[in-house]
Design a protein around this motif. Structure first.
Motif, mmCIF file in Angstrom:
data_model
loop_
_atom_site.group_PDB
_atom_site.id
_atom_site.type_symbol
_atom_site.label_atom_id
_atom_site.label_comp_id
_atom_site.label_asym_id
_atom_site.label_seq_id
_atom_site.Cartn_x
_atom_site.Cartn_y
_atom_site.Cartn_z
ATOM 1 N N ILE A 187 28.486 -3.273 0.790
ATOM 2 C CA ILE A 187 27.537 -2.231 0.398
ATOM 3 C C ILE A 187 26.499 -3.274 -0.270
ATOM 4 N N PRO A 188 25.317 -3.249 0.760
ATOM 5 C CA PRO A 188 24.063 -3.882 0.135
ATOM 6 C C PRO A 188 23.667 -3.161 -1.273
ATOM 7 N N VAL A 189 23.154 -4.115 -2.159
ATOM 8 C CA VAL A 189 22.740 -3.685 -3.445
ATOM 9 C C VAL A 189 21.233 -3.837 -3.561
ATOM 10 N N ILE A 190 20.520 -2.954 -3.785
ATOM 11 C CA ILE A 190 19.038 -2.966 -3.869
ATOM 12 C C ILE A 190 18.613 -2.834 -5.371
ATOM 13 N N ALA A 191 17.755 -3.975 -5.564
ATOM 14 C CA ALA A 191 17.574 -4.175 -7.150
ATOM 15 C C ALA A 191 16.175 -3.507 -7.245
ATOM 16 N N ALA A 192 15.816 -2.807 -8.349
ATOM 17 C CA ALA A 192 14.666 -1.917 -8.596
ATOM 18 C C ALA A 192 14.176 -1.841 -10.015
ATOM 19 N N GLY A 193 12.962 -1.586 -10.357
ATOM 20 C CA GLY A 193 12.518 -1.459 -11.695
ATOM 21 C C GLY A 193 11.467 -2.544 -12.207
ATOM 22 N N GLY A 194 10.533 -2.545 -12.255
ATOM 23 C CA GLY A 194 9.515 -3.372 -12.790
ATOM 24 C C GLY A 194 9.338 -4.713 -11.851
ATOM 25 N N ILE A 195 9.590 -4.899 -10.560
ATOM 26 C CA ILE A 195 9.573 -5.985 -9.831
ATOM 27 C C ILE A 195 7.991 -5.835 -9.173
ATOM 28 N N PHE A 196 7.242 -6.860 -9.636
ATOM 29 C CA PHE A 196 5.954 -6.974 -9.198
ATOM 30 C C PHE A 196 5.458 -8.171 -8.177
ATOM 31 N N ASP A 197 6.099 -9.152 -8.400
ATOM 32 C CA ASP A 197 5.661 -10.219 -7.363
ATOM 33 C C ASP A 197 6.605 -11.085 -6.654
ATOM 34 N N GLY A 198 6.482 -11.983 -5.795
ATOM 35 C CA GLY A 198 7.351 -12.628 -5.063
ATOM 36 C C GLY A 198 8.522 -13.707 -5.835
ATOM 37 N N LYS A 199 7.942 -13.860 -7.216
ATOM 38 C CA LYS A 199 8.879 -14.538 -8.011
ATOM 39 C C LYS A 199 10.062 -13.795 -8.291
ATOM 40 N N ASP A 200 9.739 -12.548 -8.612
ATOM 41 C CA ASP A 200 10.709 -11.443 -9.290
ATOM 42 C C ASP A 200 11.581 -11.296 -7.870
ATOM 43 N N ILE A 201 10.894 -11.132 -6.843
ATOM 44 C CA ILE A 201 11.976 -10.749 -5.695
ATOM 45 C C ILE A 201 12.914 -12.036 -5.398
ATOM 46 N N ALA A 202 12.294 -13.273 -5.482
ATOM 47 C CA ALA A 202 13.289 -14.553 -5.184
ATOM 48 C C ALA A 202 14.239 -14.580 -6.233
ATOM 49 N N GLU A 246 16.897 -10.675 6.107
ATOM 50 C CA GLU A 246 16.797 -9.378 6.439
ATOM 51 C C GLU A 246 17.837 -8.348 5.738
ATOM 52 N N LEU A 247 17.125 -7.230 5.546
ATOM 53 C CA LEU A 247 17.896 -6.055 4.808
ATOM 54 C C LEU A 247 18.642 -5.314 5.580
ATOM 55 N N ARG A 248 20.105 -5.438 5.880
ATOM 56 C CA ARG A 248 20.943 -4.513 6.651
ATOM 57 C C ARG A 248 21.741 -3.760 5.858
ATOM 58 N N ILE A 249 21.412 -2.207 6.517
ATOM 59 C CA ILE A 249 22.032 -0.955 6.039
ATOM 60 C C ILE A 249 22.892 -0.360 6.932
ATOM 61 N N GLY A 250 24.120 -0.865 7.428
ATOM 62 C CA GLY A 250 24.435 -0.377 8.707
ATOM 63 C C GLY A 250 23.674 -0.802 9.770
ATOM 64 N N ASN A 251 23.368 0.019 10.740
ATOM 65 C CA ASN A 251 22.674 -0.376 11.786
ATOM 66 C C ASN A 251 21.393 -0.633 11.604
ATOM 67 N N LEU A 252 20.862 -0.378 10.525
ATOM 68 C CA LEU A 252 19.304 -0.437 10.149
ATOM 69 C C LEU A 252 18.993 -1.950 9.639
ATOM 70 N N ILE A 253 18.190 -2.521 10.523
ATOM 71 C CA ILE A 253 17.643 -3.721 10.026
ATOM 72 C C ILE A 253 16.306 -3.664 9.662
ATOM 73 N N ALA A 254 15.983 -4.173 8.356
ATOM 74 C CA ALA A 254 14.620 -4.070 7.881
ATOM 75 C C ALA A 254 14.452 -5.671 7.935
ATOM 76 N N ARG A 255 13.234 -5.922 8.762
ATOM 77 C CA ARG A 255 12.672 -7.507 8.639
ATOM 78 C C ARG A 255 12.280 -8.247 7.270
ATOM 79 N N VAL A 256 11.855 -7.248 6.647
ATOM 80 C CA VAL A 256 11.531 -7.751 5.381
ATOM 81 C C VAL A 256 12.519 -6.672 4.169
ATOM 82 N N PRO A 257 13.035 -7.386 3.284
ATOM 83 C CA PRO A 257 14.057 -6.702 2.521
ATOM 84 C C PRO A 257 13.145 -5.996 1.196
#
Length: 358
Positions: free
Chosen positions: A206-221, A5-16
């Motif tokens: 501090i949760p760090v969120i990666a961005a830029g050119g991410i296309f598929d599940g392999k990139d996410i993993a 899950e992606l937790r940002i304070g009290n916000l919880i996203a089931r999918v990160p």
């Protein structure tokens, strides 16, 4: 191992997965609400958000405020339990006012890029709205954390780290784009080190969120394994049924070939990545005549020297007039071969990411 899950304070996203904010008018309430409904964080772009309001040309300020309130409310109605964010460029002339109005509308989180949002905590003070700067280096992350700590006694609720493969305006010089030190995984390590002292001081991660050119599940993993708490994806969601842009705009991604992706010099003084077309070729050849400033939207833009109004060009594209505009896109946009539903995109990303995390 499964996607966390992606937790940002009290916000919880089931999918990160954070859906990248895309303007003008590409990610509004329809797309943001749909992504939130699938467990991610849906993000509305606040750049010239009132462009479809009937009084936009006469009273841009009120049109933008009205549209901002409408789209935040509508996105929350589409997904009552989901997380709705707002993406704002710090370089916007109306940045402060839009932040204040978004907080009043109880947006869950504000992502701020294209500049240093040094006074953002002052604008969101005593609210439940989370704040997350978008950075392209560990140095920038450190400057923001240091300034927020000193001036406002807070640190970011999250940080988005955007690498050089992103679409839209890039926080890099042309020379830096091919430098190994600017690869997303390298910048992530820089940021982790830069924010560590502030995490220790405030006794929170501090949760760090990666961005830029991410296309598929392999990139996410791969990025989750590198330590990212989540990812931000824009281009994939531009080619969805729920995307707020015209069908012709979406078809631009389906038709794009690898050689069509190009770097442009934006009128705001930054480089950007877009899908090449007739409009951009005219700009490059010097055949696109300067026009008067339509919206006075960005601080760095000099209308007397700009070859075109970027706000008008992006509005034209959103409406399907690709002869009068263009589409920003990430480096992997050419891999899109069809329009999909947000649900199908999210399901595909999660399934493949879990496969590569096993």
């Amino acid at each position: 191992m499964k996607l966390p899950e992606l937790r940002i304070g009290n916000l919880i996203a089931r999918v990160p997965i954070v859906q990248g904010g895309m303007g003008v008018g590409i990610s509004l309430s329809s797309l943001a609400g749909a992504v939130a409904a699938q467990g991610g964080i849906g993000v509305i772009s606040g750049v010239e958000i009132g462009f479809n309001e009937p009084d936009y040309s006469k009273d841009k300020r009120q049109a933008n405020i009205r549209a901002l309130k409408y789209h935040i409310q509508r996105a929350k109605e589409i997904c009552r339990e989901g997380i709705i964010g707002l993406n704002l460029m710090t370089a916007l002339n109306n940045f402060d006012e839009m932040v204040v109005e978004a907080v009043k509308s109880k947006v869950d989180i504000i992502f701020a890029g294209a500049g240093l949002p040094l006074n953002l905590p002052k604008l969101t003070k005593d609210s439940d709205t989370k704040i997350a700067p978008i950075v392209s280096s560990g140095r920038t992350a450190a400057v923001i954390c240091k300034t927020w700590d000193k001036r406002h006694q807070v640190i970011p609720d999250a940080i988005v780290v955007e690498g050089p493969d992103a679409g839209g305006h890039l926080g890099f010089s042309r020379e830096d784009l091919d430098n190994p030190s600017t690869h997303l995984s390298s910048i992530l390590l820089e940021v982790f080190e830069a924010i560590k002292p502030f995490e220790q001081k405030y006794h929170k991660k501090i949760p760090v969120i990666a961005a830029g050119g991410i296309f598929d599940g392999k990139d996410i993993a791969h990025l989750i394994k590198c330590g990212a708490a989540g990812v931000q994806i824009g281009t994939r969601f531009a080619a969805t049924f729920e995307c707020d842009a015209s069908q012709e705009f979406k078809n631009t991604y389906v038709r794009a070939q690898k050689d069509d992706l190009t770097l442009i010099q934006s009128p705001v003084g930054m480089i950007g990545r877009a899908i090449n077309n007739g409009f951009l070729k005219k700009v490059k050849a010097g055949d696109q005549k300067p026009v008067k400033c339509m919206s006075n939207c960005l601080k760095p833009c000099n209308p007397t020297q700009a070859p075109y109004c970027i706000a008008q060009a992006l509005i034209n594209a959103q409406r399907g007039n690709m002869e009068g505009g263009f589409a920003f896109a990430g480096v992997n946009a050419y891999r899109i071969d069809r329009i999909q539903s947000v649900k199908d995109v999210m399901d595909e990303l999660v399934e493949k990411a879990n496969l590569y995390l096993d």
